[in-house]
Write a protein that holds these residues in place. Structure first.
Motif, short mmCIF file in Angstrom:
data_model
loop_
_atom_site.label_atom_id
_atom_site.label_comp_id
_atom_site.label_asym_id
_atom_site.label_seq_id
_atom_site.Cartn_x
_atom_site.Cartn_y
_atom_site.Cartn_z
N GLN A 85 0.83 -1.21 0.00
CA GLN A 85 0.00 0.00 0.00
C GLN A 85 0.86 1.26 0.00
O GLN A 85 0.57 2.23 -0.69
CB GLN A 85 -0.95 0.00 1.20
CG GLN A 85 -2.26 -0.70 0.83
CD GLN A 85 -3.01 -1.18 2.04
OE1 GLN A 85 -2.43 -1.56 3.06
NE2 GLN A 85 -4.32 -1.16 1.94
N ALA A 135 -7.06 3.50 0.79
CA ALA A 135 -6.04 2.55 1.24
C ALA A 135 -6.11 2.36 2.75
O ALA A 135 -5.94 1.24 3.26
CB ALA A 135 -4.66 3.04 0.83
N GLU A 138 -9.00 0.06 3.53
CA GLU A 138 -8.59 -1.31 3.17
C GLU A 138 -7.69 -1.90 4.25
O GLU A 138 -7.86 -3.05 4.66
CB GLU A 138 -7.84 -1.31 1.83
CG GLU A 138 -8.74 -1.13 0.61
CD GLU A 138 -9.37 -2.44 0.14
OE1 GLU A 138 -8.91 -3.52 0.54
OE2 GLU A 138 -10.34 -2.37 -0.64
#
Length: 249
Positions: A85, A135, A138
């Motif tokens: 990420q 992100a 997530e």
């Protein structure tokens, strides 16, 4: 059921704040949240300052781009020390800033800043915050997807204060957002940005992300539009310009 959760610049201003945002969204997952974000606090001002200064002095481009890089890198770093990420966000940051630098350089050579160029420049902040927030969600175990608002909010061509074209935007909202929510994905939408029918980037003017959230909420339709912010609500006018501004009920 669906709700819109709009987070202003201070709510995405630091890694710490973004972690708080993730928890607010987690608490409301059963309600089908659609998240709308502003740029990191202070970033839009910085982008616009860069545009104005690049007309006058060549070194301004490098200075502003460096400041923007550091600002976003710090937030990314505090959320993800390393890993896929971190790498993905840094590469997205690089791409957007390279694009920005090209536009700044164009402004510098032409010695002219058109409203159309200014919109492309001002839109960079939300394009960055949107991916960072998606992100972070997530990473918190919440399935999320950044949605490009340039494909979502269809507006007229009044650069700097574009008006959404409701029926066309309604179709995009139905096509792009509803299916995500139906599959338990949290869409993360950059506020304040739209594009014309021809796909040219526009912005809705200052405070435009609250308006984006309202438009998206009305068209979903959402049962509630929540504006998470550090001010009392939506005001009739900018209180810094006109002290008699009232909160709209």
């Amino acid at each position: 059921a669906m709700i819109v959760m709009k987070f202003g610049g201070t709510s995405v201003g630091s890694g710490e704040r973004i972690r708080g945002l993730v928890e607010r969204v987690r608490e409301r997952l059963p309600r089908g949240p659609v998240v709308v974000v502003s740029a990191l606090s202070g970033v839009t001002d910085l982008l616009i300052r860069g545009a104005r200064e690049s007309q006058r002095r060549a070194e301004a481009v490098h200075e502003i781009v460096t400041l923007l890089l550091e600002r976003h890198r710090d937030v990314i770093q505090s959320l993800f020390t390393s890993g896929p990420q971190h790498a993905q966000l840094m590469s997205h940051l690089g791409l957007v800033l390279t694009e920005l630098q090209t536009i700044y350089t164009g402004v510098q050579y032409l010695g002219e800043l058109s409203p159309r160029s200014l919109d492309v420049i001002a839109a960079c902040g939300e394009r960055l915050s949107c991916e960072i927030v998606a992100a972070a969600l997530e990473a918190g175990g919440i399935t999320a997807r950044g949605v490009d608002a340039r494909g979502l909010l269809v507006t007229d061509e009044a650069h700097g204060r574009a008006q959404p074209i409701m029926d066309e935007t309604a179709l995009r909202v139905r096509e792009l957002l509803r299916p995500l929510v139906a599959h338990d994905v949290v869409p993360v939408v950059p506020g304040f940005i739209g594009s014309t029918r021809d796909g040219v980037t526009t912005t809705l003017g200052r405070g435009g992300s609250d308006w984006s959230a309202a438009v998206i909420g009305a068209l979903l339709p959402a049962e509630e539009i929540q504006i998470w912010t550090d001010v009392d609500g939506l005001l009739t006018v900018d209180p810094r310009l006109i002290p008699a501004a009232r909160v709209i009920s």
